[in-house]
Design a protein around this motif. Structure first.
Motif, PDB file in Angstrom:
ATOM      1  N   LEU A  49       0.827  -1.216   0.000  1.00 26.82           N
ATOM      2  CA  LEU A  49       0.000   0.000   0.000  1.00 26.82           C
ATOM      3  C   LEU A  49       0.854   1.254   0.000  1.00 26.82           C
ATOM      4  N   GLY A  50       1.952   1.215   0.748  1.00 30.47           N
ATOM      5  CA  GLY A  50       2.818   2.388   0.790  1.00 30.47           C
ATOM      6  C   GLY A  50       3.402   2.684  -0.566  1.00 30.47           C
ATOM      7  N   GLY A  51       3.826   1.677  -1.280  1.00 38.06           N
ATOM      8  CA  GLY A  51       4.364   1.883  -2.617  1.00 38.06           C
ATOM      9  C   GLY A  51       3.313   2.423  -3.569  1.00 38.06           C
ATOM     10  N   ASN A  52       2.090   1.952  -3.500  1.00 39.22           N
ATOM     11  CA  ASN A  52       1.025   2.433  -4.366  1.00 39.22           C
ATOM     12  C   ASN A  52       0.653   3.883  -4.060  1.00 39.22           C
ATOM     13  N   ILE A  53       0.669   4.230  -2.793  1.00 39.10           N
ATOM     14  CA  ILE A  53       0.336   5.612  -2.404  1.00 39.10           C
ATOM     15  C   ILE A  53       1.359   6.578  -2.972  1.00 39.10           C
ATOM     16  N   VAL A  54       2.632   6.169  -2.941  1.00 37.52           N
ATOM     17  CA  VAL A  54       3.674   7.044  -3.486  1.00 37.52           C
ATOM     18  C   VAL A  54       3.467   7.244  -4.984  1.00 37.52           C
ATOM     19  N   VAL A  55       3.131   6.135  -5.651  1.00 37.34           N
ATOM     20  CA  VAL A  55       2.904   6.232  -7.095  1.00 37.34           C
ATOM     21  C   VAL A  55       1.703   7.118  -7.393  1.00 37.34           C
ATOM     22  N   VAL A  56       0.636   6.926  -6.617  1.00 36.07           N
ATOM     23  CA  VAL A  56      -0.560   7.737  -6.821  1.00 36.07           C
ATOM     24  C   VAL A  56      -0.266   9.211  -6.573  1.00 36.07           C
ATOM     25  N   LEU A  57       0.448   9.460  -5.490  1.00 37.67           N
ATOM     26  CA  LEU A  57       0.774  10.864  -5.188  1.00 37.67           C
ATOM     27  C   LEU A  57       1.673  11.479  -6.261  1.00 37.67           C
ATOM     28  N   LEU A  58       2.630  10.701  -6.751  1.00 30.95           N
ATOM     29  CA  LEU A  58       3.527  11.199  -7.795  1.00 30.95           C
ATOM     30  C   LEU A  58       2.740  11.488  -9.078  1.00 30.95           C
ATOM     31  N   ALA A  59       1.836  10.591  -9.407  1.00 30.36           N
ATOM     32  CA  ALA A  59       1.031  10.788 -10.610  1.00 30.36           C
ATOM     33  C   ALA A  59       0.138  12.031 -10.463  1.00 30.36           C
ATOM     34  N   ALA A  60      -0.431  12.173  -9.273  1.00 27.90           N
ATOM     35  CA  ALA A  60      -1.276  13.335  -9.037  1.00 27.90           C
ATOM     36  C   ALA A  60      -0.456  14.621  -9.122  1.00 27.90           C
ATOM     37  N   PHE A  61       0.759  14.599  -8.636  1.00 30.18           N
ATOM     38  CA  PHE A  61       1.612  15.799  -8.703  1.00 30.18           C
ATOM     39  C   PHE A  61       1.949  16.147 -10.139  1.00 30.18           C
ATOM     40  N   ILE A  62       2.249  15.137 -10.933  1.00 34.28           N
ATOM     41  CA  ILE A  62       2.580  15.391 -12.341  1.00 34.28           C
ATOM     42  C   ILE A  62       1.371  15.983 -13.074  1.00 34.28           C
ATOM     43  N   ILE A  63       0.198  15.436 -12.795  1.00 36.54           N
ATOM     44  CA  ILE A  63      -1.006  15.943 -13.451  1.00 36.54           C
ATOM     45  C   ILE A  63      -1.263  17.398 -13.061  1.00 36.54           C
ATOM     46  N   ILE A  64      -1.087  17.701 -11.791  1.00 34.77           N
ATOM     47  CA  ILE A  64      -1.302  19.081 -11.332  1.00 34.77           C
ATOM     48  C   ILE A  64      -0.295  20.026 -11.989  1.00 34.77           C
ATOM     49  N   CYS A  65       0.967  19.577 -12.110  1.00 39.56           N
ATOM     50  CA  CYS A  65       1.982  20.424 -12.758  1.00 39.56           C
ATOM     51  C   CYS A  65       1.632  20.694 -14.216  1.00 39.56           C
TER      52      CYS A  65
END
Length: 300
Positions: A14-30
């Motif tokens: 779960l921790g690894g997936n959360i990091v990926v989700v957060l990273l993807a969300a950050f890229i989309i926001i940028c």
């Protein structure tokens, strides 16, 4: 495998997936913050830390997320100021009320947003001052007759005044020039007087032309009469000259013969009349007729 080990595996997944989700969300926001699509009718003013960074034109543009922001969205379409009315006094001290309209568009948004707060109010105030100043240099008749020239002067002066604001004045219109009632009445009286004066001048010119034509006709008639008299005089002179030539050529007897012939012809005409009439002639006439008969007899 114990329960503790199972929990550790779940947390790691779960921790690894959360990091990926957060990273993807950050890229989309940028991406969303860094890409700006500007409509054809607008320009965007971009600021970085409160300072002007760039002006984005129509199409897809890229900015630095979290550092740059769209501070102003400026329409570059042509705009029309509300019709404005202001009083002005002409150089001949006539109070007029002028209605104006101005069209403009923003060409340099970075100058407009940082040098003037209320563009419409600033342009309206500038136009009002220029209109009063220009009309004050002209007489009322000039304002009425040279409206196109006055509009061009106002447009040029307004363009010069607003050039520092990044604005282009596309058109200026002088919609109406109104006068107070007293001035209108005075102008109407003057107009009526001018019309009457022109009518009198027209009538006088017509009468003058009529007299001139009559005089020309009289002169023409007199010339023709004089020409006729001259021709008649020439004919009489020619006849006299012919008789004189005949007398010189044939002597006095030829002339007397012609006179006697005319006298006899006249006597025959009287004698051949239809009516009965008594003709009384002088004694010397009878002697002349006798001489005429003798001359005719001699000729025969």
């Amino acid at each position: 495998m114990g329960s503790e080990e199972v929990l550790q595996v779940l947390f790691s997944i779960l921790g690894g997936n959360i990091v990926v989700v957060l990273l993807a969300a950050f890229i989309i926001i940028c991406i969303l913050l860094g890409v700006r699509i500007v409509p054809q009718s607008e320009q965007f003013v971009i600021e970085r830390f409160g300072r002007l960074k760039a002006v984005l034109g129509p199409g897809i543009n890229f900015i630095v997320p979290f550092l740059d922001r769209v501070a102003h969205r400026i329409s570059i379409l042509e705009r029309q100021l509300p019709n404005a009315s202001q009083d002005a006094i002409t150089s001949d001290n006539v109070l007029v009320r002028v209605e104006t309209s101005v069209f403009y568009r923003i060409t340099e948004p970075e100058r407009t947003v940082y040098r003037i707060r209320d563009v419409d109010a600033a342009i309206a105030t500038t136009v009002a001052g220029i209109v009063r100043a220009e009309i004050g240099k002209m007489e009322l008749d000039e304002v009425q007759s040279n409206r196109a020239q006055l509009i061009e002067q106002i447009k040029a002066l307004v363009e010069e005044a607003v050039d520092n604001w990044g604005i282009e004045v596309t058109r200026a219109e002088l919609l109406d020039v109104n006068l107070d009632q007293a001035t209108r009445d005075a102008m109407l009286q003057q107009l009526n007087a001018e019309r009457e004066r022109r009518a009198q001048v027209t009538r006088a010119e017509g009468e003058k032309r009529s007299v001139e034509l009559q005089a020309d006709a009289d002169l023409y008639a007199a010339q023709k009469q004089a020409e006729a008299r001259r021709i008649q005089a020439d004919a009489e002179a020619y006849a006299t000259a012919t008789v004189a030539d005949a007398i010189n050529a044939h002597g006095l007897e030829a002339a007397q013969y012609q006179v006697a012939l005319k006298q006899v012809e006249a006597l025959n005409t009287l004698g051949n009349g239809n009516g009965k009439s008594t003709i009384v002639v002088p004694a010397n006439a009878l002697e002349a007729f006798g001489n005429a008969f003798n001359m005719l007899k001699g000729r025969g």
